[in-house]
Enzyme design. Structure first.
Site, PDB file in Angstrom:
ATOM      1  N   LYS A  10       0.663  -1.445  -0.256  1.00 45.50           N
ATOM      2  CA  LYS A  10       0.135  -0.216  -0.006  1.00 45.50           C
ATOM      3  C   LYS A  10       0.602   0.912   0.136  1.00 45.50           C
ATOM      4  O   LYS A  10       1.590   1.698   0.228  1.00 45.50           O
ATOM      5  CB  LYS A  10      -0.887   0.009   1.252  1.00 45.50           C
ATOM      6  CG  LYS A  10      -2.051  -1.271   1.270  1.00 45.50           C
ATOM      7  CD  LYS A  10      -2.865  -1.221   2.028  1.00 45.50           C
ATOM      8  CE  LYS A  10      -3.624  -1.998   2.916  1.00 45.50           C
ATOM      9  NZ  LYS A  10      -3.684  -2.370   4.111  1.00 45.50           N
ATOM     10  N   TYR A  50     -12.693  -1.951  -2.734  1.00 45.19           N
ATOM     11  CA  TYR A  50     -13.018  -2.311  -1.494  1.00 45.19           C
ATOM     12  C   TYR A  50     -14.159  -2.393  -0.890  1.00 45.19           C
ATOM     13  O   TYR A  50     -14.610  -2.473   0.137  1.00 45.19           O
ATOM     14  CB  TYR A  50     -12.771  -1.966  -0.499  1.00 45.19           C
ATOM     15  CG  TYR A  50     -10.776  -1.366  -0.049  1.00 45.19           C
ATOM     16  CD1 TYR A  50     -10.409  -2.734   0.254  1.00 45.19           C
ATOM     17  CD2 TYR A  50      -9.739  -0.398  -0.035  1.00 45.19           C
ATOM     18  CE1 TYR A  50      -9.427  -2.546   1.115  1.00 45.19           C
ATOM     19  CE2 TYR A  50      -8.560  -0.388   0.110  1.00 45.19           C
ATOM     20  CZ  TYR A  50      -7.937  -2.218   0.363  1.00 45.19           C
ATOM     21  OH  TYR A  50      -7.184  -2.341   1.787  1.00 45.19           O
ATOM     22  N   ASN A 113      -1.252  -1.026   7.438  1.00 44.54           N
ATOM     23  CA  ASN A 113      -1.056  -1.366   7.706  1.00 44.54           C
ATOM     24  C   ASN A 113      -0.339  -2.908   6.619  1.00 44.54           C
ATOM     25  O   ASN A 113      -0.122  -3.965   6.728  1.00 44.54           O
ATOM     26  CB  ASN A 113      -2.197  -2.650   8.278  1.00 44.54           C
ATOM     27  CG  ASN A 113      -3.177  -2.935   7.854  1.00 44.54           C
ATOM     28  OD1 ASN A 113      -2.523  -2.602   5.940  1.00 44.54           O
ATOM     29  ND2 ASN A 113      -4.281  -3.676   7.472  1.00 44.54           N
ATOM     30  N   HIS A 116      -1.689  -5.552   2.103  1.00 51.89           N
ATOM     31  CA  HIS A 116      -3.128  -5.783   1.497  1.00 51.89           C
ATOM     32  C   HIS A 116      -2.895  -7.025   0.689  1.00 51.89           C
ATOM     33  O   HIS A 116      -1.814  -7.623   0.020  1.00 51.89           O
ATOM     34  CB  HIS A 116      -4.112  -5.472   0.363  1.00 51.89           C
ATOM     35  CG  HIS A 116      -5.849  -6.142   0.024  1.00 51.89           C
ATOM     36  ND1 HIS A 116      -5.823  -6.145   1.357  1.00 51.89           N
ATOM     37  CD2 HIS A 116      -5.584  -6.781  -0.954  1.00 51.89           C
ATOM     38  CE1 HIS A 116      -7.704  -7.091   0.148  1.00 51.89           C
ATOM     39  NE2 HIS A 116      -6.744  -7.029  -1.086  1.00 51.89           N
ATOM     40  N   GLU A 127     -10.315 -10.431  -7.600  1.00 50.32           N
ATOM     41  CA  GLU A 127      -8.977  -9.388  -7.007  1.00 50.32           C
ATOM     42  C   GLU A 127      -8.126  -9.117  -8.171  1.00 50.32           C
ATOM     43  O   GLU A 127      -7.264  -8.538  -8.195  1.00 50.32           O
ATOM     44  CB  GLU A 127      -8.338  -9.391  -6.244  1.00 50.32           C
ATOM     45  CG  GLU A 127      -9.585  -8.612  -4.394  1.00 50.32           C
ATOM     46  CD  GLU A 127      -8.984  -9.083  -3.688  1.00 50.32           C
ATOM     47  OE1 GLU A 127      -9.670  -8.557  -2.192  1.00 50.32           O
ATOM     48  OE2 GLU A 127      -7.491 -10.077  -3.083  1.00 50.32           O
TER      49      GLU A 127
HETATM   50  P1  CMP Z   1      -7.435  -5.091   4.144  1.00 52.27           P
HETATM   51  O1  CMP Z   1      -6.645  -5.736   4.007  1.00 52.27           O
HETATM   52  O2  CMP Z   1      -6.348  -3.674   2.699  1.00 52.27           O
HETATM   53  O3  CMP Z   1      -8.172  -4.610   3.832  1.00 52.27           O
HETATM   54  C1  CMP Z   1      -9.499  -3.904   4.775  1.00 52.27           C
HETATM   55  C2  CMP Z   1      -8.489  -2.720   5.418  1.00 52.27           C
HETATM   56  O4  CMP Z   1      -9.302  -2.006   5.925  1.00 52.27           O
HETATM   57  C3  CMP Z   1      -7.507  -3.918   5.920  1.00 52.27           C
HETATM   58  O5  CMP Z   1      -7.213  -4.259   5.178  1.00 52.27           O
HETATM   59  C4  CMP Z   1      -6.705  -2.244   6.997  1.00 52.27           C
HETATM   60  O6  CMP Z   1      -6.086  -1.770   6.492  1.00 52.27           O
HETATM   61  C5  CMP Z   1      -8.343  -1.577   6.816  1.00 52.27           C
HETATM   62  N1  CMP Z   1      -8.796  -0.633   7.924  1.00 52.27           N
HETATM   63  C6  CMP Z   1      -9.003   0.245   8.316  1.00 52.27           C
HETATM   64  N2  CMP Z   1      -9.649   0.523   9.301  1.00 52.27           N
HETATM   65  C7  CMP Z   1     -10.090  -1.157   9.917  1.00 52.27           C
HETATM   66  C8  CMP Z   1     -10.968  -1.267  10.700  1.00 52.27           C
HETATM   67  N3  CMP Z   1     -10.747  -0.585  11.920  1.00 52.27           N
HETATM   68  N4  CMP Z   1     -11.122  -2.619  11.079  1.00 52.27           N
HETATM   69  C9  CMP Z   1     -10.599  -3.524   9.902  1.00 52.27           C
HETATM   70  N5  CMP Z   1      -9.811  -2.932   8.807  1.00 52.27           N
HETATM   71  C10 CMP Z   1      -9.622  -1.685   8.666  1.00 52.27           C
END
Ligand code: CMP
Length: 154
Positions: A10, A50, A113, A116, A127
């Site tokens: 990301k 998303y 984080n 993904h 995807e």
């Molecule tokens: P990702 O695997 O990209 O899929 C959804 C993303 O939402 C997740 O990683 C997080 O980076 C993001 N995210 C942000 N806030 C939250 C939250 N409160 N709970 C879960 N995912 C979150």
């Protein structure tokens, strides 16, 4: 079972100069790079990626973040690639991610984080189709695969 999965490094990974180190982890594990590109996605594309999170309280922030700068889209192939990559990435919340995982070693925030990854083989198929045209996913052999993959029929 040989699978393909989608990883996104990301915008935080690009800005923190971690792309090479993150990709090296997947390569060193033995997974094969079959697709790779740097992209800046727009809002409409981010909302498609998303879509399952639409309506959740963090959706707006998620879309804003993923469109905030370029990211690296990666297609990886290997035995059980979906589960292996999820395990390597660690728990979505970095506070729950084990040391040794990408998030457990390199991230502290759920919203930032770093990576993904597709959460099931079905999601991976959808995807990968969203992020890559068929001709952008490359089929090729690697000499090292006889040391990485079990022989056919084994
Ligand atoms: P990702 O695997 O990209 O899929 C959804 C993303 O939402 C997740 O990683 C997080 O980076 C993001 N995210 C942000 N806030 C939250 C939250 N409160 N709970 C879960 N995912 C979150």
């Amino acid at each position: 079972m040989i699978e393909r999965t989608l990883v996104l490094v990301k915008p935080d990974g690009v800005q923190r100069l971690l792309v090479g180190r993150i990709l090296a982890r997947y390569e060193e594990r033995g997974l094969k790079l079959v697709g790779l590109k740097l992209v800046q996605v727009d809002r409409e594309f981010a909302e498609r990626h998303y879509a399952v999170h639409r309506g959740k309280p963090f959706f707006e922030g998620l879309v804003a973040f993923i469109t905030s700068g370029p990211l690296v889209a990666v297609a990886l192939e290997g035995p059980d690639a979906v589960a292996i990559v999820r395990t390597m990435n660690g728990a979505t919340r970095p506070a729950q991610a084990d040391p040794g995982t990408i998030r457990g070693d390199l991230a502290v925030e759920t919203a930032q984080n770093l990576v993904h990854a597709s959460d099931s083989p079905e999601t991976a198929e959808a995807e990968l189709a969203l992020w890559f045209r068929p001709e952008e996913l490359v089929r090729y052999g690697r000499e090292i695969d006889r040391w990485v993959l079990a022989p056919e029929g084994a």
